[in-house]
Motif scaffolding. Sequence first.
Motif, PDB file in Angstrom:
ATOM      1  N   PRO A   1       0.609  28.132  39.566  1.00 40.44           N
ATOM      2  CA  PRO A   1       0.758  29.425  40.269  1.00 40.44           C
ATOM      3  C   PRO A   1      -0.528  29.801  41.009  1.00 40.44           C
ATOM      4  CG  PRO A   1       1.400  29.605  37.959  1.00 40.44           C
ATOM      5  CD  PRO A   1       0.789  28.258  38.124  1.00 40.44           C
ATOM      6  N   ALA A   2      -0.393  30.636  42.021  1.00 40.79           N
ATOM      7  CA  ALA A   2      -1.520  31.017  42.886  1.00 40.79           C
ATOM      8  C   ALA A   2      -2.660  31.684  42.126  1.00 40.79           C
ATOM      9  CB  ALA A   2      -1.032  31.929  43.996  1.00 40.79           C
ATOM     10  N   TRP A   3      -2.367  32.321  40.990  1.00 37.46           N
ATOM     11  CA  TRP A   3      -3.434  33.020  40.263  1.00 37.46           C
ATOM     12  C   TRP A   3      -4.309  32.075  39.439  1.00 37.46           C
ATOM     13  CZ3 TRP A   3       1.765  33.772  39.004  1.00 37.46           C
ATOM     14  CH2 TRP A   3       2.175  33.238  37.792  1.00 37.46           C
ATOM     15  N   VAL A   4      -3.923  30.817  39.318  1.00 35.96           N
ATOM     16  CA  VAL A   4      -4.764  29.821  38.636  1.00 35.96           C
ATOM     17  C   VAL A   4      -5.753  29.302  39.664  1.00 35.96           C
ATOM     18  CG1 VAL A   4      -4.839  27.629  37.415  1.00 35.96           C
ATOM     19  CG2 VAL A   4      -2.914  29.183  37.047  1.00 35.96           C
ATOM     20  N   LEU A   5      -7.037  29.630  39.491  1.00 29.34           N
ATOM     21  CA  LEU A   5      -8.053  29.268  40.471  1.00 29.34           C
ATOM     22  C   LEU A   5      -8.506  27.823  40.359  1.00 29.34           C
ATOM     23  CD1 LEU A   5     -10.176  32.528  40.343  1.00 29.34           C
ATOM     24  CD2 LEU A   5      -8.281  31.943  41.870  1.00 29.34           C
ATOM     25  N   PHE A   6      -8.690  27.338  39.137  1.00 31.42           N
ATOM     26  CA  PHE A   6      -9.030  25.934  38.910  1.00 31.42           C
ATOM     27  C   PHE A   6      -8.761  25.595  37.462  1.00 31.42           C
ATOM     28  CE2 PHE A   6     -12.938  28.462  38.972  1.00 31.42           C
ATOM     29  CZ  PHE A   6     -13.449  28.251  37.703  1.00 31.42           C
ATOM     30  N   ASP A   7      -8.615  24.304  37.207  1.00 30.16           N
ATOM     31  CA  ASP A   7      -8.440  23.815  35.843  1.00 30.16           C
ATOM     32  C   ASP A   7      -9.787  23.323  35.326  1.00 30.16           C
ATOM     33  OD1 ASP A   7      -5.681  24.238  35.714  1.00 30.16           O
ATOM     34  OD2 ASP A   7      -5.241  22.291  36.602  1.00 30.16           O
ATOM     35  N   LEU A   8     -10.029  23.505  34.045  1.00 28.36           N
ATOM     36  CA  LEU A   8     -11.254  23.018  33.421  1.00 28.36           C
ATOM     37  C   LEU A   8     -10.908  22.011  32.333  1.00 28.36           C
ATOM     38  CD1 LEU A   8     -13.292  26.310  32.879  1.00 28.36           C
ATOM     39  CD2 LEU A   8     -13.661  24.557  34.605  1.00 28.36           C
ATOM     40  N   SER A   9     -11.689  20.951  32.283  1.00 28.77           N
ATOM     41  CA  SER A   9     -11.615  20.004  31.183  1.00 28.77           C
ATOM     42  C   SER A   9     -13.011  19.923  30.590  1.00 28.77           C
ATOM     43  CB  SER A   9     -11.191  18.611  31.672  1.00 28.77           C
ATOM     44  OG  SER A   9      -9.897  18.657  32.219  1.00 28.77           O
ATOM     45  N   ILE A  10     -13.102  20.085  29.285  1.00 22.09           N
ATOM     46  CA  ILE A  10     -14.410  20.059  28.626  1.00 22.09           C
ATOM     47  C   ILE A  10     -14.400  18.978  27.554  1.00 22.09           C
ATOM     48  CG2 ILE A  10     -16.080  21.380  27.256  1.00 22.09           C
ATOM     49  CD1 ILE A  10     -14.826  23.924  28.545  1.00 22.09           C
ATOM     50  N   HIS A  11     -15.288  17.997  27.725  1.00 22.90           N
ATOM     51  CA  HIS A  11     -15.469  16.979  26.687  1.00 22.90           C
ATOM     52  C   HIS A  11     -16.497  17.567  25.723  1.00 22.90           C
ATOM     53  CE1 HIS A  11     -16.820  13.297  24.739  1.00 22.90           C
ATOM     54  NE2 HIS A  11     -15.609  12.828  25.055  1.00 22.90           N
ATOM     55  N   ARG A  12     -16.016  18.040  24.601  1.00 21.38           N
ATOM     56  CA  ARG A  12     -16.822  18.832  23.677  1.00 21.38           C
ATOM     57  C   ARG A  12     -18.150  18.169  23.322  1.00 21.38           C
ATOM     58  NH1 ARG A  12     -13.126  20.861  20.081  1.00 21.38           N
ATOM     59  NH2 ARG A  12     -12.778  18.757  19.379  1.00 21.38           N
ATOM     60  N   GLU A  13     -18.157  16.932  22.876  1.00 15.77           N
ATOM     61  CA  GLU A  13     -19.398  16.297  22.428  1.00 15.77           C
ATOM     62  C   GLU A  13     -20.400  16.137  23.570  1.00 15.77           C
ATOM     63  OE1 GLU A  13     -18.588  12.681  20.299  1.00 15.77           O
ATOM     64  OE2 GLU A  13     -17.337  13.721  18.827  1.00 15.77           O
ATOM     65  N   ASP A  14     -19.927  15.687  24.751  1.00 16.46           N
ATOM     66  CA  ASP A  14     -20.831  15.521  25.899  1.00 16.46           C
ATOM     67  C   ASP A  14     -21.403  16.859  26.343  1.00 16.46           C
ATOM     68  OD1 ASP A  14     -20.384  12.806  25.917  1.00 16.46           O
ATOM     69  OD2 ASP A  14     -19.043  12.836  27.664  1.00 16.46           O
ATOM     70  N   PHE A  15     -20.547  17.895  26.375  1.00 17.27           N
ATOM     71  CA  PHE A  15     -20.999  19.199  26.848  1.00 17.27           C
ATOM     72  C   PHE A  15     -21.991  19.829  25.869  1.00 17.27           C
ATOM     73  CE2 PHE A  15     -20.151  23.795  27.944  1.00 17.27           C
ATOM     74  CZ  PHE A  15     -20.804  23.747  29.160  1.00 17.27           C
ATOM     75  N   ILE A  16     -21.723  19.732  24.585  1.00 20.71           N
ATOM     76  CA  ILE A  16     -22.648  20.281  23.577  1.00 20.71           C
ATOM     77  C   ILE A  16     -23.999  19.578  23.659  1.00 20.71           C
ATOM     78  CG2 ILE A  16     -23.107  20.432  21.091  1.00 20.71           C
ATOM     79  CD1 ILE A  16     -20.079  21.017  20.738  1.00 20.71           C
ATOM     80  N   GLN A  17     -23.973  18.265  23.782  1.00 20.65           N
ATOM     81  CA  GLN A  17     -25.224  17.506  23.889  1.00 20.65           C
ATOM     82  C   GLN A  17     -25.997  17.945  25.142  1.00 20.65           C
ATOM     83  OE1 GLN A  17     -24.802  13.246  24.081  1.00 20.65           O
ATOM     84  NE2 GLN A  17     -26.957  12.924  24.502  1.00 20.65           N
ATOM     85  N   TRP A  18     -25.298  18.076  26.274  1.00 28.10           N
ATOM     86  CA  TRP A  18     -25.947  18.490  27.514  1.00 28.10           C
ATOM     87  C   TRP A  18     -26.533  19.890  27.354  1.00 28.10           C
ATOM     88  CZ3 TRP A  18     -25.172  22.437  31.067  1.00 28.10           C
ATOM     89  CH2 TRP A  18     -25.878  22.311  32.262  1.00 28.10           C
ATOM     90  N   LEU A  19     -25.776  20.817  26.762  1.00 25.07           N
ATOM     91  CA  LEU A  19     -26.257  22.181  26.559  1.00 25.07           C
ATOM     92  C   LEU A  19     -27.535  22.206  25.718  1.00 25.07           C
ATOM     93  CD1 LEU A  19     -22.958  24.156  25.905  1.00 25.07           C
ATOM     94  CD2 LEU A  19     -24.532  24.483  27.824  1.00 25.07           C
ATOM     95  N   GLN A  20     -27.580  21.376  24.682  1.00 22.87           N
ATOM     96  CA  GLN A  20     -28.752  21.357  23.810  1.00 22.87           C
ATOM     97  C   GLN A  20     -29.995  20.834  24.522  1.00 22.87           C
ATOM     98  OE1 GLN A  20     -27.099  19.159  20.491  1.00 22.87           O
ATOM     99  NE2 GLN A  20     -26.540  21.056  19.434  1.00 22.87           N
TER     100      GLN A  20
END
Length: 115
Positions: free
Chosen positions: A64-83
């Motif tokens: 639907p038009a109100w969905v601006l973008f989809d996100l996929s988060i690879h939890r382990e990679d993202f947590i490591q990057w954040l740290q």
Amino acid sequence: MDNKDYERLESLLRKAKDPACSFEEASICRKKADELIKKLGEHRASKEKIFLKGFYAKEPKGKPAWVLFDLSIHREDFIQWLQEQKGEWINAQVCRSRSTDKWYAEVNQWEKKDG
């Protein structure tokens, strides 16, 4: 610069991100926004993009038009990057590649020029 310049910039950037906007229209809006950013005296802190590892944005095809973008988060990679990052906050932006039209997330490095 007055608020009208910033309002115009926001309008151009909003139009460039509009899913109903063609790739050509979005490119024209981004180019005009880039010119206005230079006029306003803003620049990127670094020319090198800093991508959010493990955090992926995708164009919402068939949604639907109100969905601006989809996100996929690879939890382990993202947590490591954040740290590995410094500071309490990380400001990011979802962008569309000029060359491939693919979406991506990167650290927002825009800042006001001194003087």
